[in-house]
Write a protein that holds these residues in place. Structure first.
Motif, mmCIF file in Angstrom:
data_model
loop_
_atom_site.group_PDB
_atom_site.id
_atom_site.type_symbol
_atom_site.label_atom_id
_atom_site.label_comp_id
_atom_site.label_asym_id
_atom_site.label_seq_id
_atom_site.Cartn_x
_atom_site.Cartn_y
_atom_site.Cartn_z
ATOM 1 N N CYS A 109 0.841 -1.216 0.000
ATOM 2 C CA CYS A 109 0.000 0.000 0.000
ATOM 3 C C CYS A 109 0.867 1.255 0.000
ATOM 4 O O CYS A 109 0.535 2.261 -0.649
ATOM 5 N N GLY A 110 1.990 1.199 0.720
ATOM 6 C CA GLY A 110 2.900 2.336 0.739
ATOM 7 C C GLY A 110 3.499 2.609 -0.629
ATOM 8 O O GLY A 110 3.588 3.765 -1.064
ATOM 9 N N CYS A 111 3.912 1.535 -1.318
ATOM 10 C CA CYS A 111 4.465 1.689 -2.663
ATOM 11 C C CYS A 111 3.410 2.242 -3.621
ATOM 12 O O CYS A 111 3.705 3.115 -4.456
ATOM 13 N N TYR A 112 2.185 1.759 -3.513
ATOM 14 C CA TYR A 112 1.090 2.241 -4.360
ATOM 15 C C TYR A 112 0.831 3.722 -4.101
ATOM 16 O O TYR A 112 0.579 4.496 -5.024
ATOM 17 N N ASP A 113 0.919 4.118 -2.823
ATOM 18 C CA ASP A 113 0.676 5.516 -2.470
ATOM 19 C C ASP A 113 1.769 6.422 -3.022
ATOM 20 O O ASP A 113 1.505 7.566 -3.420
ATOM 21 N N VAL A 114 3.012 5.926 -3.045
ATOM 22 C CA VAL A 114 4.109 6.717 -3.598
ATOM 23 C C VAL A 114 3.867 7.009 -5.070
ATOM 24 O O VAL A 114 4.093 8.133 -5.556
ATOM 25 N N VAL A 115 3.370 6.000 -5.810
ATOM 26 C CA VAL A 115 3.191 6.139 -7.254
ATOM 27 C C VAL A 115 1.904 6.880 -7.604
ATOM 28 O O VAL A 115 1.896 7.782 -8.449
ATOM 29 N N PHE A 116 0.806 6.508 -6.933
ATOM 30 C CA PHE A 116 -0.504 7.030 -7.345
ATOM 31 C C PHE A 116 -1.194 7.920 -6.293
ATOM 32 O O PHE A 116 -2.157 8.595 -6.616
ATOM 33 N N GLY A 117 -0.734 7.864 -5.051
ATOM 34 C CA GLY A 117 -1.452 8.535 -3.973
ATOM 35 C C GLY A 117 -1.214 10.032 -3.917
ATOM 36 O O GLY A 117 -0.338 10.574 -4.591
ATOM 37 N N LYS A 118 -1.997 10.672 -3.041
ATOM 38 C CA LYS A 118 -1.882 12.119 -2.878
ATOM 39 C C LYS A 118 -1.954 12.548 -1.412
ATOM 40 O O LYS A 118 -1.844 13.730 -1.108
ATOM 41 N N ASN A 119 -2.160 11.571 -0.494
ATOM 42 C CA ASN A 119 -2.316 11.917 0.924
ATOM 43 C C ASN A 119 -1.034 11.740 1.746
ATOM 44 O O ASN A 119 -1.024 11.984 2.946
ATOM 45 N N HIS A 120 0.016 11.244 1.097
ATOM 46 C CA HIS A 120 1.304 11.002 1.782
ATOM 47 C C HIS A 120 1.184 10.004 2.928
ATOM 48 O O HIS A 120 1.918 10.095 3.917
ATOM 49 N N TYR A 121 0.261 9.052 2.781
ATOM 50 C CA TYR A 121 0.148 8.000 3.796
ATOM 51 C C TYR A 121 1.375 7.093 3.808
ATOM 52 O O TYR A 121 1.597 6.359 4.774
ATOM 53 N N PHE A 122 2.152 7.101 2.729
ATOM 54 C CA PHE A 122 3.277 6.174 2.604
ATOM 55 C C PHE A 122 4.293 6.352 3.735
ATOM 56 O O PHE A 122 4.987 5.404 4.110
ATOM 57 N N ILE A 123 4.388 7.541 4.296
ATOM 58 C CA ILE A 123 5.330 7.764 5.410
ATOM 59 C C ILE A 123 4.957 6.868 6.588
ATOM 60 O O ILE A 123 5.801 6.162 7.154
ATOM 61 N N TYR A 124 3.670 6.902 6.949
ATOM 62 C CA TYR A 124 3.192 6.035 8.034
ATOM 63 C C TYR A 124 3.225 4.571 7.625
ATOM 64 O O TYR A 124 3.638 3.700 8.408
ATOM 65 N N LEU A 125 2.799 4.275 6.387
ATOM 66 C CA LEU A 125 2.693 2.884 5.937
ATOM 67 C C LEU A 125 4.047 2.195 5.923
ATOM 68 O O LEU A 125 4.168 1.026 6.348
ATOM 69 N N TYR A 126 5.082 2.868 5.467
ATOM 70 C CA TYR A 126 6.418 2.267 5.468
ATOM 71 C C TYR A 126 6.920 2.024 6.893
ATOM 72 O O TYR A 126 7.483 0.973 7.206
ATOM 73 N N ALA A 127 6.724 3.016 7.762
ATOM 74 C CA ALA A 127 7.170 2.874 9.156
ATOM 75 C C ALA A 127 6.453 1.720 9.846
ATOM 76 O O ALA A 127 7.071 0.896 10.535
ATOM 77 N N GLN A 128 5.126 1.640 9.628
ATOM 78 C CA GLN A 128 4.361 0.568 10.262
ATOM 79 C C GLN A 128 4.719 -0.789 9.661
ATOM 80 O O GLN A 128 4.775 -1.806 10.375
ATOM 81 N N ALA A 129 4.971 -0.836 8.363
ATOM 82 C CA ALA A 129 5.378 -2.087 7.722
ATOM 83 C C ALA A 129 6.702 -2.578 8.295
ATOM 84 O O ALA A 129 6.866 -3.781 8.577
ATOM 85 N N ILE A 130 7.648 -1.658 8.495
ATOM 86 C CA ILE A 130 8.945 -2.039 9.075
ATOM 87 C C ILE A 130 8.750 -2.607 10.479
ATOM 88 O O ILE A 130 9.386 -3.595 10.860
ATOM 89 N N ALA A 131 7.853 -1.988 11.269
ATOM 90 C CA ALA A 131 7.580 -2.480 12.628
ATOM 91 C C ALA A 131 7.019 -3.902 12.575
ATOM 92 O O ALA A 131 7.411 -4.766 13.367
ATOM 93 N N PHE A 132 6.097 -4.159 11.647
ATOM 94 C CA PHE A 132 5.552 -5.513 11.503
ATOM 95 C C PHE A 132 6.636 -6.500 11.073
ATOM 96 O O PHE A 132 6.678 -7.638 11.552
ATOM 97 N N PHE A 133 7.527 -6.080 10.181
ATOM 98 C CA PHE A 133 8.602 -6.965 9.733
ATOM 99 C C PHE A 133 9.572 -7.285 10.873
ATOM 100 O O PHE A 133 9.999 -8.425 11.038
#
Length: 513
Positions: free
Chosen positions: A475-499
């Motif tokens: 979802c973070g990668c999709y937001d970087v390419v197509f998104g406009k809300n800059h959710y990718f900052i949170y999504l990447y951080a949260q993904a790293i925490a899950f990993f």
């Protein structure tokens, strides 16, 4: 020549097949997206926003109450009639009530000496206190060690009883219930319960290993809010709060009137507290009295503990909600408080909305841009809730971001456990004693040996965390390419925490013996 032509054509064939598959998938997605996914996601977003508002209002309410209590609230000694125990030459120590101290144990090799020693060192007339060690250990070596420790204190004149049983029925509740059946208990007025990792006095929990690792610091932040706010507010407003199962004093009359210990859920302590409250008994929380306790410092132990703490209340709510509604001994407002505030918001909604909204639904809106989450729901409300939760531990404010990411990961297991409790599914009655390390790590720290993980790498993998982490990363990668809300900052951080937690790199890694 024919061979060269066929070789050159093969890659184009595969490319065409792949393009056809992509086009078909895209066509299917476009056909179901507008009529199905968009309305469904909008509905889910609305439900999540409602739950967020419920949690927000509850947190703000408790914040206001705790401020008023601290500024204007009467102290417990002014709210209740009481008299200090005075020395009486004629009565002697009989002026003091008889107290039973129960210490349930199960293979507590690392902490049995600390807990027994702390109980035996309580400041109370020795002829007015009975220390009862309830040993359910299955390891004969540990049983012998605990029995020898009890004999050592008995030789010093301490009235200590070592009690065992031939089964583990009911786990901790079963042991406490069996302990109350002994003849000497009839002479006691009060019973004090200490888990094996709690020491010295009763009241607010003070963690002895909060600085052991980052995971224990995160737990400290959550527990401090629970004790300094939730418990205090419940005690001050409705004279009710959930008993934590340890570091508490009960009138034996209240315990008996409530029906005693029951093992129908994994939260026998909360079960007893709710039943006693419905009988009209009032609870008093004393935050000024401190109790030492140990936090689980391995991810495995913490996950088992959180499963029990999330599954048990949900299952208890299922079993008791009708009984609470029909009760006629307490006021309607108190019943509303117990059902709505205590159970629904704190034990159900808090877990479900944290995972479903912030780890599933919010990322999904990146893939379906037609659905928008208002900024107040995506940013402002969670930020205020987080700040209100953090006030209990000012020293850890700089760790706030890590705490958010950690709590979101743990919400996966809490949500799963909540639904298991509500539906009474497979692991609803699973009881695994939280592992305690005591001074084991300190002792081993002085030994120069390579630090090797206790578990093999494969055993440390947690598939659910890795799957959610992959979803958030996508979802973070999709937001970087197509998104406009800059959710990718949170999504990447949260993904790293899950990993990180999915690969088991959190908590204390215990060296081999």
């Amino acid at each position: 020549m024919d061979r060269l032509s066929s070789t050159a054509i093969l890659p184009d064939t595969f490319q065409g097949t792949r393009d056809d598959l992509s086009m078909q998938m895209g066509l299917i997605w476009s056909q179901i997206k507008a009529p199905l996914m968009v309305p469904l996601l909008r509905l889910v977003v609305m439900v999540c926003l409602i739950m967020s508002l419920m949690l927000f209002v509850e947190r703000v309410y408790m914040g206001i109450v705790i401020v008023l209590v601290k500024l204007f609230g009467r102290k417990p000694e002014r709210r209740y009639k009481w008299e200090p125990i005075k020395d009486d030459v004629e009565l002697g120590n009989s002026a003091y009530p008889m107290v039973l101290v129960q210490i349930p144990m199960y293979n507590e090799r690392e902490v049995y000496q600390l807990s027994i020693g702390a109980a035996c060192g309580l400041s109370w007339p020795s002829d007015r206190i009975i220390i009862q060690v309830l040993d359910d250990s299955t390891d004969p070596t540990i049983k012998d060690l605990v029995e020898l420790e009890c004999q050592r204190w008995a030789s010093k004149g301490i009235n200590i009883k070592y009690e065992i049983r031939d089964n583990r029925n009911g786990y901790k509740a079963g042991a406490l219930k069996e302990g109350m059946k002994h003849s000497y208990v009839k002479h006691c007025d009060y019973v004090v319960i200490f888990d094996a990792d709690f020491q010295r006095t009763w009241g607010q929990s003070v963690t002895v290993n909060a600085d052991e690792c980052l995971m224990t610091r995160m737990q400290e932040m959550s527990l401090d809010y629970h004790f300094t706010v939730e418990q205090e507010v419940g005690s001050s407003t409705y004279a009710f709060f959930g008993f934590n199962g340890t570091a508490g004093v009960w009138r034996i009359a209240a315990l008996n009137e409530a029906g005693g210990w029951k093992d129908r859920t994994t939260v026998e302590d909360m079960d007893l507290a709710v039943r006693a409250s419905l009988k009209g008994w009032k609870f008093l929380y004393l935050g000024t009295l401190k109790v030492k306790n140990e936090l689980p410092s391995t991810l495995k132990a913490y996950r088992y503990q959180q499963h029990r703490w999330s599954c048990g209340p949900a299952n208890l709510f299922r079993k008791m909600v009708i009984e609470i509604i029909k009760n006629k001994k307490v006021s309607t407002w108190k019943k509303v408080h117990v059902i709505y505030s205590f159970f629904v918001v704190r034990k159900l909604v808090a877990h479900i909305v944290t995972f479903c909204f912030y780890c599933v639904v919010l990322p999904a809106t990146v893939l379906v841009p037609e659905v928008e989450v208002p900024k107040w729901g995506a940013v402002y409300i969670p930020s205020i809730i987080t700040l209100l939760n953090a006030v209990g531990t000012p020293r850890s404010l700089h760790l706030l971001v890590f705490w958010i990411l950690f709590e979101n990961v743990m919400s996966l297991h809490r949500t799963k456990a909540t639904f298991i409790g509500l539906l009474e599914a497979g692991r609803v009655n699973e009881w695994i004693v939280t592992e305690k390390l005591g001074d084991a790590l300190k002792a081993k720290a002085g030994v120069k040996a390579p630090r090797k993980p206790r578990f093999r790498f494969g055993e440390r993998l947690h598939v659910l965390e890795l799957l959610v982490g992959a979803y958030l990363f996508f979802c973070g990668c999709y937001d970087v390419v197509f998104g406009k809300n800059h959710y990718f900052i949170y999504l990447y951080a949260q993904a790293i925490a899950f990993f990180i937690m999915g690969f088991g790199y959190v908590g204390t890694i215990i060296p081999n013996s």
